[in-house]
Write an enzyme that holds these catalytic residues in place. Structure first.
Site, PDB file in Angstrom:
ATOM      1  N   TYR A 171     -20.773 -21.566 -27.120  1.00  0.00           N
ATOM      2  CA  TYR A 171     -20.219 -20.393 -26.444  1.00  0.00           C
ATOM      3  C   TYR A 171     -21.182 -19.902 -25.369  1.00  0.00           C
ATOM      4  O   TYR A 171     -22.185 -19.246 -25.679  1.00  0.00           O
ATOM      5  CB  TYR A 171     -19.997 -19.264 -27.451  1.00  0.00           C
ATOM      6  CG  TYR A 171     -18.805 -19.436 -28.359  1.00  0.00           C
ATOM      7  CD1 TYR A 171     -17.880 -20.455 -28.190  1.00  0.00           C
ATOM      8  CD2 TYR A 171     -18.593 -18.545 -29.405  1.00  0.00           C
ATOM      9  CE1 TYR A 171     -16.789 -20.600 -29.021  1.00  0.00           C
ATOM     10  CE2 TYR A 171     -17.501 -18.662 -30.255  1.00  0.00           C
ATOM     11  CZ  TYR A 171     -16.597 -19.698 -30.054  1.00  0.00           C
ATOM     12  OH  TYR A 171     -15.523 -19.820 -30.888  1.00  0.00           O
ATOM     13  N   LYS A 205     -16.813 -27.022 -30.861  1.00  0.00           N
ATOM     14  CA  LYS A 205     -15.845 -25.943 -30.735  1.00  0.00           C
ATOM     15  C   LYS A 205     -16.128 -25.149 -29.461  1.00  0.00           C
ATOM     16  O   LYS A 205     -17.248 -24.692 -29.223  1.00  0.00           O
ATOM     17  CB  LYS A 205     -15.917 -24.987 -31.939  1.00  0.00           C
ATOM     18  CG  LYS A 205     -14.913 -23.833 -31.841  1.00  0.00           C
ATOM     19  CD  LYS A 205     -15.172 -22.742 -32.859  1.00  0.00           C
ATOM     20  CE  LYS A 205     -14.188 -21.586 -32.675  1.00  0.00           C
ATOM     21  NZ  LYS A 205     -14.525 -20.408 -33.478  1.00  0.00           N
TER      22      LYS A 205
END
Length: 305
Positions: A171, A205
């Site tokens: 992220y 992810k």
């Protein structure tokens, strides 16, 4: 456990992993309603740590109980359940043999505005709990990104030695270019996925990318090379391309709670772009159980095609 041709093909992409690590990856890929398809749908519940218990669970008070999440993941036929140490310990004996689990090894909390995460678990604890793997978050672009990457490399090495897989939440945060829009810009998401792949992640992810281009130098390349980012499906395809041309598994987050139609359209586009699947948390456990199970069934069917 008899493997499907698709799962065998995926395992071949992890050329240097041990038999034990490949067995855990195969266990994950063969479990649940998506078992054998090469697709994954994972329930992550670290939001209580990240955002606070009331913000996470008050909308559906049954979700304060970690057993609730184990049972939801099992009953929905999901691929795995991922959570921090305390939550997994609550149900490891009762439910751990019914679904693959992933121990999240670091977490932030909303009481701090520092773009960093604390270590909240270990590879040894993941092995003790019978997990198939570990999870870890990095913030590319933050002041702490190199420290996080250094520690991640050590953890991946330990995990592989223990026969566990590694799932990396990548992220982007901070840095001179990364405002809120920049965090989900397609060039930034592609960069974040590539960093995680280079670090040795088995599964990556990232967030669904927008059509925004953030880095000036990258924007010129995207325009000169006419990289198609016009639709979410095309952007997902580019994220997969950036993850070693699809040789690594990439899951996309469900994001903040939204309406069902938007969520289904998002996952359909991601599937059309070749995404491996999704990690979806708040959009499930903040709904009533029966509504969440019905929604998860539809998402499973989307990724089944």
């Amino acid at each position: 456990m008899k493997l499907t041709p698709e799962v065998k093909r995926i395992l071949d992409n992890y050329e240097t992993d041990s038999a034990a690590t490949k067995a855990n990856l195969a266990r994950l890929l063969m479990h649940g309603k998506l078992g054998g398809t090469g697709k994954l749908l994972i329930l992550p519940v670290d939001q209580g740590m990240e955002h606070g218990p009331a913000r996470s669970f008050a909308a559906n008070p049954a979700a304060y109980d970690p057993h609730y999440h184990y049972k939801m993941a099992i009953d929905a036929g999901l691929s795995a359940y991922a959570a921090p140490l305390g939550a997994l310990e609550c149900g490891a004996v009762s439910y751990g043999n019914q679904i693959p689990t992933i121990l999240k090894l670091n977490n932030a909390n909303s009481l701090s505005d520092i773009k960093n995460q604390a270590i909240t678990g270990s590879v040894q604890e993941a092995a003790r709990l019978g997990c198939v793997g570990i999870g870890y978050t990095i913030y590319p672009g933050s002041d702490y990104c190199y420290e996080q990457m250094d520690f991640l490399q050590e953890l991946i090495r330990e995990a592989k030695a223990a026969g566990l897989i590694s799932v990396v939440w990548s992220y982007p945060r901070g840095g001179p270019f990364l405002d809120k829009a920049g965090e989900t810009a397609v060039d930034i998401c592609a960069y974040a996925a590539h960093i995680a792949a280079q670090m040795g992640a088995h599964i990556i992810k990232v967030k669904p990318p927008s059509d925004h281009l953030c880095l000036p130098a990258a924007k010129k390349v995207y325009e000169d090379q006419k990289i198609d980012i016009s639709t979410l499906a095309k952007r997902a395809e580019h994220i997969m391309q950036s993850s070693f041309a699809g040789r690594r598994l990439v899951l996309f987050s469900g994001g903040e709670q939204t309406n069902d139609e938007t969520l289904y359209n998002t996952f359909q586009s991601l599937k059309d772009g070749g995404a491996t699947g999704a990690i979806i948390g708040r959009n499930t456990f903040q709904r009533k159980r029966e509504d969440a199970l019905a929604m998860l069934e539809k998402i499973v069917n989307i990724f089944k095609g």
